[in-house]
Design a protein around this motif. Structure first.
Motif, PDB file in Angstrom:
ATOM      1  N   GLY A   1      11.819  -3.520  -8.969  1.00 23.41           N
ATOM      2  CA  GLY A   1      12.885  -4.475  -8.705  1.00 23.41           C
ATOM      3  C   GLY A   1      13.691  -4.094  -7.479  1.00 23.41           C
ATOM      4  O   GLY A   1      13.143  -3.722  -6.443  1.00 23.41           O
ATOM      5  N   ALA A   2      15.017  -4.137  -7.608  1.00 24.79           N
ATOM      6  CA  ALA A   2      15.899  -3.842  -6.477  1.00 24.79           C
ATOM      7  C   ALA A   2      16.277  -2.369  -6.394  1.00 24.79           C
ATOM      8  O   ALA A   2      17.096  -1.987  -5.562  1.00 24.79           O
ATOM      9  N   LYS A   3      15.668  -1.547  -7.249  1.00 14.01           N
ATOM     10  CA  LYS A   3      16.028  -0.126  -7.242  1.00 14.01           C
ATOM     11  C   LYS A   3      15.447   0.564  -6.009  1.00 14.01           C
ATOM     12  O   LYS A   3      14.326   0.288  -5.607  1.00 14.01           O
ATOM     13  N   ALA A   4      16.224   1.457  -5.416  1.00 14.18           N
ATOM     14  CA  ALA A   4      15.813   2.133  -4.182  1.00 14.18           C
ATOM     15  C   ALA A   4      14.882   3.293  -4.508  1.00 14.18           C
ATOM     16  O   ALA A   4      15.319   4.352  -4.973  1.00 14.18           O
ATOM     17  N   VAL A   5      13.598   3.089  -4.292  1.00 17.53           N
ATOM     18  CA  VAL A   5      12.586   4.106  -4.525  1.00 17.53           C
ATOM     19  C   VAL A   5      11.815   4.298  -3.228  1.00 17.53           C
ATOM     20  O   VAL A   5      11.413   3.316  -2.579  1.00 17.53           O
ATOM     21  N   THR A   6      11.596   5.539  -2.842  1.00 24.44           N
ATOM     22  CA  THR A   6      10.840   5.834  -1.625  1.00 24.44           C
ATOM     23  C   THR A   6       9.532   6.520  -1.999  1.00 24.44           C
ATOM     24  O   THR A   6       9.539   7.637  -2.532  1.00 24.44           O
ATOM     25  N   VAL A   7       8.428   5.852  -1.766  1.00 23.51           N
ATOM     26  CA  VAL A   7       7.101   6.425  -1.992  1.00 23.51           C
ATOM     27  C   VAL A   7       6.196   6.021  -0.839  1.00 23.51           C
ATOM     28  O   VAL A   7       6.426   5.005  -0.171  1.00 23.51           O
ATOM     29  N   GLU A   8       5.150   6.806  -0.625  1.00 23.43           N
ATOM     30  CA  GLU A   8       4.161   6.528   0.407  1.00 23.43           C
ATOM     31  C   GLU A   8       2.768   6.684  -0.199  1.00 23.43           C
ATOM     32  O   GLU A   8       2.576   7.454  -1.153  1.00 23.43           O
ATOM     33  N   PRO A   9       1.778   5.977   0.341  1.00 26.92           N
ATOM     34  CA  PRO A   9       0.409   6.177  -0.130  1.00 26.92           C
ATOM     35  C   PRO A   9       0.028   7.652  -0.048  1.00 26.92           C
ATOM     36  O   PRO A   9       0.288   8.325   0.951  1.00 26.92           O
ATOM     37  N   GLY A  10      -0.557   8.157  -1.106  1.00 20.88           N
ATOM     38  CA  GLY A  10      -0.932   9.560  -1.180  1.00 20.88           C
ATOM     39  C   GLY A  10       0.053  10.416  -1.947  1.00 20.88           C
ATOM     40  O   GLY A  10      -0.284  11.536  -2.356  1.00 20.88           O
ATOM     41  N   ASP A  11       1.279   9.924  -2.165  1.00 22.81           N
ATOM     42  CA  ASP A  11       2.241  10.681  -2.970  1.00 22.81           C
ATOM     43  C   ASP A  11       1.719  10.829  -4.402  1.00 22.81           C
ATOM     44  O   ASP A  11       1.149   9.894  -4.975  1.00 22.81           O
ATOM     45  N   VAL A  12       1.931  11.992  -4.970  1.00 22.38           N
ATOM     46  CA  VAL A  12       1.640  12.222  -6.385  1.00 22.38           C
ATOM     47  C   VAL A  12       2.949  12.031  -7.144  1.00 22.38           C
ATOM     48  O   VAL A  12       3.975  12.632  -6.785  1.00 22.38           O
ATOM     49  N   VAL A  13       2.924  11.184  -8.167  1.00 21.78           N
ATOM     50  CA  VAL A  13       4.172  10.807  -8.834  1.00 21.78           C
ATOM     51  C   VAL A  13       4.051  10.880 -10.347  1.00 21.78           C
ATOM     52  O   VAL A  13       2.969  10.735 -10.922  1.00 21.78           O
ATOM     53  N   ASP A  14       5.204  11.118 -10.966  1.00 19.50           N
ATOM     54  CA  ASP A  14       5.386  10.883 -12.394  1.00 19.50           C
ATOM     55  C   ASP A  14       6.231   9.621 -12.514  1.00 19.50           C
ATOM     56  O   ASP A  14       7.263   9.483 -11.843  1.00 19.50           O
ATOM     57  N   VAL A  15       5.800   8.695 -13.365  1.00 21.03           N
ATOM     58  CA  VAL A  15       6.497   7.417 -13.519  1.00 21.03           C
ATOM     59  C   VAL A  15       6.828   7.196 -14.990  1.00 21.03           C
ATOM     60  O   VAL A  15       5.945   7.269 -15.855  1.00 21.03           O
ATOM     61  N   GLU A  16       8.102   6.936 -15.274  1.00 21.71           N
ATOM     62  CA  GLU A  16       8.534   6.617 -16.634  1.00 21.71           C
ATOM     63  C   GLU A  16       9.106   5.208 -16.671  1.00 21.71           C
ATOM     64  O   GLU A  16       9.960   4.848 -15.864  1.00 21.71           O
ATOM     65  N   GLY A  17       8.611   4.421 -17.599  1.00 20.81           N
ATOM     66  CA  GLY A  17       9.079   3.046 -17.718  1.00 20.81           C
ATOM     67  C   GLY A  17       8.542   2.419 -18.985  1.00 20.81           C
ATOM     68  O   GLY A  17       8.245   3.103 -19.968  1.00 20.81           O
ATOM     69  N   VAL A  18       8.412   1.120 -18.959  1.00 19.16           N
ATOM     70  CA  VAL A  18       7.915   0.377 -20.122  1.00 19.16           C
ATOM     71  C   VAL A  18       6.684  -0.408 -19.702  1.00 19.16           C
ATOM     72  O   VAL A  18       6.702  -1.134 -18.703  1.00 19.16           O
ATOM     73  N   TYR A  19       5.621  -0.252 -20.464  1.00 19.11           N
ATOM     74  CA  TYR A  19       4.401  -1.023 -20.197  1.00 19.11           C
ATOM     75  C   TYR A  19       4.613  -2.470 -20.611  1.00 19.11           C
ATOM     76  O   TYR A  19       5.086  -2.756 -21.706  1.00 19.11           O
ATOM     77  N   ASP A  20       4.242  -3.366 -19.722  1.00 22.27           N
ATOM     78  CA  ASP A  20       4.412  -4.794 -20.000  1.00 22.27           C
ATOM     79  C   ASP A  20       3.246  -5.569 -19.408  1.00 22.27           C
ATOM     80  O   ASP A  20       2.538  -5.074 -18.529  1.00 22.27           O
ATOM     81  N   GLU A  21       3.055  -6.781 -19.924  1.00 21.85           N
ATOM     82  CA  GLU A  21       2.098  -7.725 -19.340  1.00 21.85           C
ATOM     83  C   GLU A  21       2.898  -8.863 -18.740  1.00 21.85           C
ATOM     84  O   GLU A  21       3.514  -9.636 -19.459  1.00 21.85           O
ATOM     85  N   TYR A  22       2.907  -8.955 -17.413  1.00 22.01           N
ATOM     86  CA  TYR A  22       3.654 -10.013 -16.764  1.00 22.01           C
ATOM     87  C   TYR A  22       2.679 -11.102 -16.331  1.00 22.01           C
ATOM     88  O   TYR A  22       1.917 -10.933 -15.396  1.00 22.01           O
ATOM     89  N   TYR A  23       2.720 -12.223 -17.054  1.00 19.03           N
ATOM     90  CA  TYR A  23       1.770 -13.304 -16.796  1.00 19.03           C
ATOM     91  C   TYR A  23       0.351 -12.744 -16.701  1.00 19.03           C
ATOM     92  O   TYR A  23      -0.395 -13.027 -15.776  1.00 19.03           O
ATOM     93  N   GLU A  24       0.009 -11.891 -17.673  1.00 25.95           N
ATOM     94  CA  GLU A  24      -1.317 -11.311 -17.848  1.00 25.95           C
ATOM     95  C   GLU A  24      -1.660 -10.264 -16.797  1.00 25.95           C
ATOM     96  O   GLU A  24      -2.827  -9.895 -16.648  1.00 25.95           O
ATOM     97  N   ASN A  25      -0.672  -9.761 -16.091  1.00 24.81           N
ATOM     98  CA  ASN A  25      -0.902  -8.658 -15.163  1.00 24.81           C
ATOM     99  C   ASN A  25      -0.188  -7.417 -15.690  1.00 24.81           C
ATOM    100  O   ASN A  25       1.021  -7.423 -15.917  1.00 24.81           O
TER     101      ASN A  25
END
Length: 502
Positions: free
Chosen positions: A363-387
């Motif tokens: 969303g509008a949250k300020a996150v800085t990532v680049e291709p190749g970065d290794v990340v840990d991600v915490e959130g909620v799994y959802d299906e948005y219009y089947e995606n």
């Protein structure tokens, strides 16, 4: 893993009010969640310029009706004028006169003593809810006899003039003249004139009647008796946070509806296993189901919220988890830049292959990532219009732990990953390359193009100034990007112009 999610509320860990993710859908898209399904209208309510949650955004409107439909059809037979002669009251089987239609109680109506389509006057009832305004400007409120208890409440449907000119406030005591109708099984009074509601006093809404969730759920022993009444359930746990975009379910198969919350932008986001100390609101009946409609955020008192547990992208995409499950994915590799709108990016398990990728919505949250970065991600799994996606509530939940090489794209057949192709779901979210493809159509308005295989190519990572639509019949040696699903189509998303090789 694509899962049908007919109309679901979206997310953050804990009770977060307001809509969250918004992506893979156009700015012009609307959601109909919260639309009026109580009264006689034909338009939905609570439309927004964008859907409230989503996958990567594009500039294109949906080609089919949004899943975010209202709770029930919004048409009903025309009501008769409030000025109907009410001198001849209903008669009983013995021929005796029924209740005085100029001084009927809600108990009389809900108890079956008043025939449907009769114009009645109820006196000294208290307004228990705010007004819900639908897309036509019509409104719905709930009122209740001050004595409370079973059969003491009813919905009141207000025509435009009434809804816009009557100062509705919970606690106001009123006399109401209206036509008693059953709208798709929900009892209501239809009011067509401002003069038909007279304020006679000020007070406070009655305390909600504390009831068992199973008793007032659809088919419950007390559901009919408490329809229209302000009720409260206590100590309940979320059993299905994604019944649709208007409802979630708690113990006892009781539905909780956003009828009043959506217009106030106070929709809660709930997760599997979340506990609520209490939930209060009028008990509605819509789309063949009884459901509580909290009047404001304060009617939802959240208790314990489950903590995210570590899961792999494979587990998510292979369908091992229900939607709205808190998840922690560790050691994933970022495979794309942020979208052009800076609202999300793709990650992938280093092992690669089928089911190894997923979209992360920030969303509008300020996150800085680049291709190749290794990340840990915490959130909620959802299906948005089947995606499939992981929706992140806090920028601090995306932690860069290292840097490496972006995985080599999986070379796949464009026909296999096109809409309905045998590998489309398997490679959703994964970085792929299709080779030797030909353009079948180009859409100038929405800046995407379609290959002869039926696979769409879209521009969510690339600025419009750098995005050049091809001509029909143009061929490409290769096109690379994450595979996603939006507007009912599988879409390949080149990350830069270099991902499109002539």
């Amino acid at each position: 893993m694509l899962r049908p999610r007919a109309l679901i509320p979206s997310v953050t860990v804990g009770l977060v009010l307001g809509a969250v993710a918004c992506n893979l859908t156009p700015d012009a898209m609307t959601t109909d969640s919260g639309g009026s399904d109580t009264a006689a209208s034909t338009d939905t309510t609570g439309t927004t310029d964008e859907p409230t949650t989503g996958g990567p955004t594009t500039d294109e409107p949906p080609t089919t009706t949004s899943p975010a439909t209202t709770d029930e059809p919004e048409t009903t037979t025309d009501s008769t004028s409030v000025g109907t002669d009410t001198t001849a009251g209903p008669t009983t089987e013995t021929g005796t006169t029924g209740p005085d239609l100029d001084n009927v109680t809600i108990y009389d109506i809900q108890g079956g003593a008043v025939p449907e389509n009769t114009v009645v006057t109820v006196k000294g009832v208290v307004i228990t809810s705010p007004v819900h305004i639908d897309g036509d400007g019509k409104g719905t409120i709930f009122v209740q006899d001050p004595m409370g208890g079973e059969m003491s409440g009813i919905a009141v449907f207000l025509y435009e003039e009434v809804a816009m000119n009557f100062g509705v406030k919970p606690g106001v005591i009123v006399d109401i003249t209206g036509e008693y109708t059953e709208f798709f099984g929900e009892s209501q009074l239809q009011v067509t004139s401002v003069d038909a509601i007279v304020e006679v006093g000020q007070g406070e809404p009655p305390a909600p009647a504390v009831v068992a969730a199973a008793d007032v759920a659809t088919g419950g022993a007390k559901a009919e008796a408490y329809e229209g009444v302000l009720v409260q359930v206590e100590g309940v746990t979320v059993t299905n946070p994604a019944v649709d975009m208007s409802d979630f379910e708690v113990d006892g198969a009781l539905l909780i509806n956003d009828f009043f919350l959506f217009p106030q932008m106070e929709e809660p986001t709930v997760v599997n296993g979340q506990e609520f100390t209490s939930i209060a609101g009028p008990l509605r009946f819509s789309y063949d189901n009884h459901k509580i409609a909290p009047r404001a955020a304060a009617d939802l008192v959240s208790g314990m919220v489950p903590q995210a547990e570590e899961h792999t992208i494979y587990e998510i995409q292979e369908g091992a988890l229900p939607v709205q499950t808190p998840v922690l994915v560790k050691g994933a590799i970022v495979t794309s830049p942020l979208t052009f709108k800076k609202d999300g990016f793709f990650i992938q398990d280093p092992m690669g292959g089928e089911h190894s990728g997923i979209y992360v919505y920030i969303g509008a949250k300020a996150v800085t990532v680049e291709p190749g970065d290794v990340v840990d991600v915490e959130g909620v799994y959802d299906e948005y219009y089947e995606n499939s996606q992981i929706e992140v509530a806090d920028a601090a939940k995306v932690v860069v732990t290292g840097n490496g090489a972006v995985p080599a794209p999986e070379v796949v057949s464009a026909a296999d990953v096109a809409t309905g192709g045998p590998l489309q779901e398997n490679y959703e979210g994964v970085l792929v390359t299709v080779e030797n493809v030909t353009v079948a159509a180009a859409n100038m308005m929405f800046s995407d193009f379609e290959l002869t295989t039926g696979l769409f190519v879209d521009d969510i990572f690339i600025a419009k100034a750098d995005w050049k639509l091809p001509m029909i019949g143009d061929t490409f040696t290769a096109i690379t990007g994450p595979l996603t699903f939006g507007f009912d189509e599988a879409r390949l998303l080149p990350r830069t112009p270099a991902d499109i090789v002539p």
